[in-house]
Scaffold this active site. Structure first.
Site, PDB file in Angstrom:
ATOM      1  N   SER A 332       4.117  -9.634   9.289  1.00 33.59           N
ATOM      2  CA  SER A 332       4.218  -9.272   8.036  1.00 33.59           C
ATOM      3  C   SER A 332       4.177  -7.812   7.463  1.00 33.59           C
ATOM      4  CB  SER A 332       2.756  -9.959   7.082  1.00 33.59           C
ATOM      5  OG  SER A 332       1.742  -9.049   7.465  1.00 33.59           O
ATOM      6  N   ASP A 333       4.943  -7.592   6.323  1.00 34.60           N
ATOM      7  CA  ASP A 333       4.712  -6.204   5.973  1.00 34.60           C
ATOM      8  C   ASP A 333       3.123  -6.187   5.403  1.00 34.60           C
ATOM      9  OD1 ASP A 333       4.815  -3.736   4.790  1.00 34.60           O
ATOM     10  OD2 ASP A 333       6.658  -3.961   3.709  1.00 34.60           O
ATOM     11  N   TRP A 334       2.785  -5.175   5.039  1.00 34.15           N
ATOM     12  CA  TRP A 334       1.480  -4.982   4.850  1.00 34.15           C
ATOM     13  C   TRP A 334       0.921  -5.594   3.547  1.00 34.15           C
ATOM     14  CZ3 TRP A 334       2.890  -3.512   9.008  1.00 34.15           C
ATOM     15  CH2 TRP A 334       2.000  -3.104  10.044  1.00 34.15           C
TER      16      TRP A 334
END
Ligand code: BGC
Length: 840
Positions: A332-334
């Site tokens: 995932s992105d952050w």
């Protein structure tokens, strides 16, 4: 506004996430990096414990791992033994396709054996980041103890796409947009390789790049991290960059998957895209990344067609893993994970691990364990997640005992325990300088103003000519614009080791000729500027334009650019110089296109150089161009329009904090030049444009069929394709070797008819029959040649079947449209020199 179509469990999770609203990752990073007091324990900490868990849905979701797509080897035209440390050779016209399947298969075997020794919790830990700022890197996967033997050392994941973020003694490479502007595969590959080596040198396992979102909108804040507005150019740039990075030993991470393109409301916008556009435009660089053997893909913050990117079964499972045959893992992105069930949609790793930064909760971790234990998520799916992650580690040979330990603390520059200050820069400055020059685009050059010769006095005007008053790293994450601009701002940055300004470099060069040098760096003192430039034989005026990530606002720009005009009153500054000096050279350092109509045709403006954001050697690269050590060969990776409203898409603003902002990709396939061509809009400078100090002539075009590429193995598929039937959808069908192996070769002569040695970038545009519903022309090939004055070379551009196909939505396959497919070869998208027809 679109309404959210989410299952109840996702809503529950969203509510919890909203309550735990965190600052942006990078804000927190920027705060703590300046805080001397923040510290990290000496070893990576154990995985976080979670106190919050969610109501578990009752119906189990079955899972069957996908087979690894591969053809039997050897296939002529295919590079069968490809592994990250053995990529296909660099070529300006690649004619082999790497088959990474055997390397993945070997890595899977090792990973499966390793995972077999892990407990359920340990497998979950492999998929769950330790939580924001709980490790040395911006993302950390905890080790499985004891590390020796049965265990595993975990992973360090670190930004950025242009260098090791938050570390010292690293190179600040030219941004992605500059690397694309070279249109030079060797430079793209070399930049990737050197970056990969630097990340490994610092102990990083995963470099969070390259970034490859198509620059659909000229104002998009992070366009500069990527490779421009065309899918083919972006795809080749991603492909070469990843081959280089992974040869350097670091896992690449293709990001942000997918349709992430504006910073405004980036976590609350739904990019609504039709399937054909998704496949032909936005998916293409990711497809090419998979073909380069990319280890990892990062799903983005936004929603796609009303479902979050990190729980989007369509884009993750169906397209990336099934259709593209992606063997690595999706992270995932952050804080872009929205549920535990995202795992069933294809998400393999949650980053940085906690739901909100510092929340001590995770959608994976304890919750994932529960979901697996009660049978909601099949354990085979968890095995698949952990296997993919560990396999990527084996694929890159990161199990080697020599793989360095992490030797920096991303969150505390003053932590003398972990910051070992290891110098990994080698002589990479040399290639930074070269890429900086090779990406500088000569837009205008009246009466051979450039290269500079016999100029006895020159002056440099504008703050962009000089050093930054606060030093090269004075603004956290480069979130300020003062002095020469050589990087945008946000997580896509690193620390400059130094930053060579034009003032410094030009002055050093000018003294060799005894040229008198002056400067005037105040952007707003127009009277002072006027008197400074009067009487000078040449006045070089510098302007810039900056953008970045939304967590920092610079001069009212919340990531995205508010407008497309030069910063610091740049237009006025240029006009003032031009009004007072009849040999005015404009240099821009810009993250993307600008509207330059106010001055472009001014008779006193004799040359314009478009330098992009070239990294730490900015001034040196510019000197090489100004003085002719490098003959300009950069070409625009986007269109420079006459009016901002000429572009096919604009920022979408508005909405309320609770709403999901709908961004409808109404321009479909007509992105950038495709729109200008179709709508008959004359741009100021077209996509692919760029002058040289020399001139080139094209002649003797020939097109031939490449025989025997892989006929014996895929004869039926090829025959079907030739008959206009879509290729059947199966695992890896869009990256199938037969579809990408050479099918046609276009050969032609290029002659240097000018007086300078230099590079030319021939570009091939495919013209589909009208019935195909394609834009008038689409880039499907390019090469680069270096020629002495008077020299002729035979160039080739090899074209594959994929490039001559369109996406058939109903059949879910690539199909060759009915009718005659023609091509032009030329020096830009609007400068065709030769044409021909692909054999039926
Ligand atoms: C960015 C990513 C970056 C991550 C880690 C996010 O905000 O969108 O590109 O890799 O932070 O810093």
């Amino acid at each position: 506004m679109a309404t959210l179509r989410l299952l109840p469990f996702v809503l529950t999770a969203l509510l919890v996430a909203a309550q735990n609203e965190a600052p942006s990752s990078s804000v927190a990073a920027s705060v703590s990096i300046t805080a001397a007091a923040s510290s990290t324990s000496s070893a990576l900490p154990p995985p976080p414990t979670e106190s919050t868990y969610y109501v578990i849905p009752v119906s189990p979701v079955p899972f069957t791992p996908l087979p690894s797509p591969s053809d039997p080897a050897p296939i002529p035209g295919v590079f069968p033994s490809a592994a990250p440390n053995n990529p296909p050779p660099i070529s300006s016209d690649p004619t082999v396709v790497p088959d990474f399947a055997p390397a993945w298969a070997a890595a899977y075997q090792k990973a499966q054996a390793k995972i077999a020794g892990f407990t359920l919790e340990e497998k979950v830990n492999v998929t769950t980041g330790v939580g924001w700022q709980n490790g040395l890197c911006v993302g950390n996967i905890p080790p499985v103890y004891p590390i020796e033997g049965r265990g595993w050392p975990g992973l360090c994941l670190e930004d950025s796409p242009l260098g090791v973020r938050y570390a010292d003694f690293v190179t600040a490479f030219p941004a992605g947009i500059n690397s694309a502007a070279t249109w030079n595969r060797a430079l793209l590959r070399t930049r990737g390789l050197y970056m990969g080596q630097e990340f490994v040198g610092k102990g990083v396992h995963v470099q969070l790049g390259p970034m490859m979102n198509i620059g659909k909108n000229a104002q998009g804040g992070r366009n500069w991290e990527g490779f421009g507005a065309d899918p083919f150019l972006s795809g080749e740039a991603a492909y070469e960059t990843i081959l280089g990075m992974q040869q350097g030993g670091v896992q690449a991470c293709a990001k942000h998957y997918i349709n992430k393109w504006q910073e405004f409301d980036r976590t609350m916008e739904s990019s609504n895209v039709d399937d054909r556009t998704e496949h032909e435009i936005y998916g293409h660089p990711f497809l090419r990344s998979v073909m380069a053997g990319v280890a990892s893909v990062m799903c983005s913050y936004n929603l796609i067609n009303d479902t979050y990117a990190c729980e989007n079964d369509r884009t993750l499972n169906q397209i990336l893993k099934y259709e593209y045959g992606f063997q690595g893992y999706i992270q995932s992105d952050w804080s872009a994970t929205h549920s535990t069930m995202g795992a069933t949609a294809g998400l393999d790793m949650t980053m940085p691990g906690d739901i909100a930064f510092g929340s001590n909760t995770s959608y994976f971790g304890y919750n994932l364990t529960q979901f697996v234990e009660n049978g909601t998520i099949a354990e085979s799916r968890l095995d698949d997640m952990a296997t993919r992650i560990v396999a990527a580690w084996y694929l890159l040979g990161q199990d080697a005992p020599t793989f360095p330990n992490v030797s920096f603390n991303a969150f505390n520059a003053l932590d003398e325990v972990h910051n070992l200050h290891i110098d990994v820069m080698a002589d990479h400055a040399t290639v930074v300088r070269e890429i900086g020059a090779a990406s500088t685009i000569l837009l205008k050059n009246v009466n051979n103003t450039l290269p500079i010769k016999g100029v006895r006095s020159l002056t440099m005007v504008g703050s962009d000519a000089g050093p930054d008053l606060l030093g090269p790293n004075g603004y956290t994450d480069r979130g300020g614009d003062d002095g020469v601009l050589a990087m945008g701002w946000g997580s896509g940055t690193d620390q400059y080791p130094w930053l060579i300004s034009p003032l410094e470099a030009i002055q050093a060069r000018a003294r060799l000729d005894h040229t008198l040098v002056s400067w005037f760096l105040d952007d707003f003192d127009y009277a002072g500027v006027a008197s400074n430039v009067q009487g000078q034989q040449m006045a070089i005026v510098f302007v810039n334009s900056d953008s970045g990530e939304q967590y920092i606002t610079v001069d009212g720009n919340e990531g995205d650019r508010k407008n497309l005009t030069a910063w610091h009153g740049g237009d006025e500054l240029i006009l003032t110089v031009a009004a007072n000096n009849n040999n005015t050279v404009v240099v821009t350092h810009s993250v993307g296109p600008l509207i330059i109509e106010p001055w472009v045709d001014h008779p006193n403006i004799t040359a314009i150089l478009w330098a992009g954001i070239p990294g730490q050697e900015a001034g040196n690269s510019l000197v090489d161009i100004l003085y002719g050590a490098w003959n300009p060969s950069g070409r625009l990776p986007y269109t420079i329009a006459k009016n901002a409203s000429d572009y096919p898409s604009q920022l979408v603003l508005g909405g309320t904090a609770e709403d999901i902002l709908s961004i409808n990709y109404t321009q479909g396939l007509f992105v950038d030049y495709r729109w200008f061509d179709a709508q008959n809009i004359t741009p100021r400078y077209e996509f692919g444009y760029g002058l040289s100090y020399s001139t080139f002539e094209y002649s003797n075009v020939e097109v031939s069929t490449v025989t025997n590429a892989d006929d014996q193995y895929d004869a039926e598929l090829i025959a079907n394709w030739e008959a206009g039937l879509p290729n059947p959808l199966t695992v890896g069908s869009s990256t199938a070797l037969w579809l990408h192996a050479p099918a046609y070769q276009v050969a032609f002569d290029v002659k240097n008819t000018g007086a300078y040695y230099g590079g030319e970038i021939p570009q091939l545009y495919v013209h589909f029959p009208a019935s195909a519903g394609e834009p008038p022309q689409v880039l499907k090939g390019f090469t680069n040649l270096n020629l002495n004055p008077g020299e002729t070379q035979r160039a080739t551009i090899t074209v594959n079947r994929h490039s001559l196909s369109i996406w058939d939505v109903a059949a879910q396959g690539w199909v060759k449209p009915n009718g005659t497919i023609t091509f032009t070869v030329g020096a830009s998208s609007r400068d065709p020199r030769l044409n021909g027809t692909f054999p039926a």
